[in-house]
Enzyme design. Structure first.
Site: not given
Ligand SMILES: [Zn+2]
Length: 545
Positions: A73, A94, A155-156, A302, A346
């Protein structure tokens, strides 16, 4: 006649100039873990105004791939928005092992900053690990009055797209159920964000039941709902619909339960529409930029895998949210008043145990035992404990010890690489020396080298065979759920569709790399190419006449 031609040419130039510059706003939509084939597999169940509208009226780049490893991610979002690969933008995972701090660090955690909007630590974040400029930074550097807003559940996925200069980057706080930020960006939350948080939509959602949008019998595009490969949520004893969140919410206000339902996509869309309205995006002569990243599809993927009813229903419902977003943009800015692109950070591999059971290539590499064996062998051979950490299939060596004792670094790396090569499921192993001198003759070596940095990566990096995932140890739960990160097509092949101002209906089948998105935006916005950008503009998007 000649004069008339010149006049016609002038009009044409004027017209194309105008076309390229009247976007009031650019909207980037990233769907976390979206496989290319979802566009087609679920197409019959999508509405007219969401994914189908983009596919039928926009430019569909059908052969778009990631061109580096690892396909996670953080690196994905950074690559989309910087137009380059992790070796340049620095987001090699990550998380990665930080040799100075001697711990694994998160790509956006920064304890120098504090949370705004919560008393939790979820706001201690910044984009400072990002080593170059995003397209959104470049827009702000050139035109400071441009308003750049970025938002996501993760957040990222909010911080990396908005870059260093965003006017507001907001993400979800799992401890309070609110949208928050860091004091890197703002001293306090704007009123509209406080007002939005006061509506407590996540609490409302936790009282609902997630049922399939259409009758479950019609979900023929995915496998059986009751599957042995899926993770069991909370108190569920079977991974099946319906998901009664009130019943599953055994720990008061479990917002991770909220984030694994399509209600979180709707919540984020609501937040995006509030941002458009309250930040006055696209209302003056300067083009603004809104980055939206939907995290829930990844969380669902996931746990349940790409062939689950859960993932199908998530996309059917996401389609409705995308339709709502497009509808708002068209109503507010007109059909030619905005530019939108949609892609993914991805894709994902099918659940390896399901591959094994179908007699397809795939499997697991259980790392814990392998690593302890490797450490012992290294010590036996070189007299010292030389392996410091393993993260993202990177082996980190004790660099300063090796240097101070003048130990043969190259020989140590080769020894480790040779042992890893004997592990079942390993496709290739590369040493730092090979990665630093990588030539483009080997596709996998090139992809790993584009994700490698001396300061953040290990000395030896290995990749697995197609269909394989690493797990710490072999236990029943290790055989459920799935992941991504590899160099193979199931992880790299993602949707990329452009829609809006001057974008015509066309399909492009030539290979396009994920790092070509930002360079294309450079020319749509007439900006200087930014920093370490290495991608190339997609000419078919720019040549509209
Ligand atoms: Zn992701």
């Amino acid at each position: 006649m000649k004069k008339l031609n010149t006049l016609f040419l002038l009009i044409l130039i004027q017209f194309s100039y105008a076309q390229k510059n009247n976007s009031k706003i650019v909207v980037g939509v990233v769907v976390d873990q979206m496989c290319y084939d979802y566009l087609y597999r679920f197409q019959g169940k999508f509405s007219k105004n969401g994914f189908n509208k983009l596919m039928q009226k926009g430019t569909n780049c059908r052969n778009t791939n990631y061109n580096y490893v690892p396909t996670y991610t953080g690196p994905g979002h950074a690559s989309i928005y910087t137009g380059t690969t992790p070796d340049n933008h620095g987001i090699v995972g990550n998380e990665w092992y930080d040799r100075n701090r001697r711990e694994v660090v998160n790509c956006v955690t920064d304890k120098a900053y504090s949370s705004i909007g919560t008393s939790s630590k979820e706001g201690e974040r910044s984009p400072k690990t990002l080593k170059t400029y995003t397209i959104t930074d470049q827009l702000k550097m050139t035109y400071p009055s441009a308003n750049v807003i970025s938002l996501s559940i993760k957040d990222r996925s909010a911080i990396l797209p908005g870059g260093h200069l965003s006017n507001g980057s907001y993400w979800f706080d799992y401890s309070t159920g609110k949208m928050i930020t860091s004091n890197y960006f703002k001293k306090e939350l704007p009123n509209w964000v406080n007002d939005f948080n006061a509506t407590k939509k996540p609490d409302e959602a936790l009282l609902k039941t997630w049922e399939t949008y259409y009758p479950i019998e019609s979900y023929t595009e995915s496998g059986a709902d009751d599957s042995p490969y899926e993770v069991l949520i909370s108190t569920k004893n079977k991974p099946i619909f319906p998901y009664d969140l009130k019943e599953l919410n055994i720990n008061a206000k479990d917002y991770s339960l909220f984030s694994i339902t399509p209600f979180a996509n709707t919540f984020l869309t609501d937040f995006a529409l509030e941002a458009i309205k309250n930040e006055n995006l696209g209302t003056d002569s300067q083009t603004d930029f809104l980055c939206i990243s939907y995290s829930t599809p990844d969380i669902v993927g996931h746990a349940f895998g790409p062939y689950s009813v859960e993932i199908e229903d998530t996309y059917i419902r996401l389609d409705q949210d995308i339709a709502r977003l497009i509808q708002t943009l068209e109503a507010k800015f007109g059909k030619n008043g905005f530019t939108l692109f949609l892609t993914a950070d991805h894709a994902v591999v099918p659940i390896p145990q399901s591959l094994i059971d179908q007699k397809l290539p795939g499997g697991y590499l259980f790392l814990e035992e392998k690593l302890s064996h490797l450490k012992k062998d290294v010590k036996a051979k070189f007299e010292f404990d030389l392996i410091e950490a393993e993260e993202n299939q990177n082996i980190y060596l004790k660099r300063s010890l090796i240097d101070s004792l003048y130990l043969p670094k190259k020989a140590i790396e080769t020894f480790i690489a040779n042992e890893i090569r004997t592990w079942d499921g390993v496709k290739a192993v590369y040493t730092s020396e090979e990665l630093e001198n990588a030539l483009s003759s080997n596709n996998w070596l090139e992809m790993v080298s584009k994700g490698y940095r001396f300061d953040r990566s290990g000395e030896v990096i290995f990749i697995l065979e197609p269909g394989y995932l690493t797990k710490n140890e072999d236990k029943p739960s290790s055989h459920k759920g799935t992941s991504h990160g590899s160099a193979f097509n199931y992880d790299t092949h993602v949707p990329l569709i452009w829609y809006g101002n001057g974008i015509r209906k066309q399909e492009i089948f030539r290979p396009i790399e994920i790092i070509d998105i930002a360079p294309t935006l450079i020319h749509i916005l007439n900006l200087q190419r930014s920093g370490a950008m290495t991608g190339n503009p997609i000419m078919e998007i720019l040549n509209q006449n």
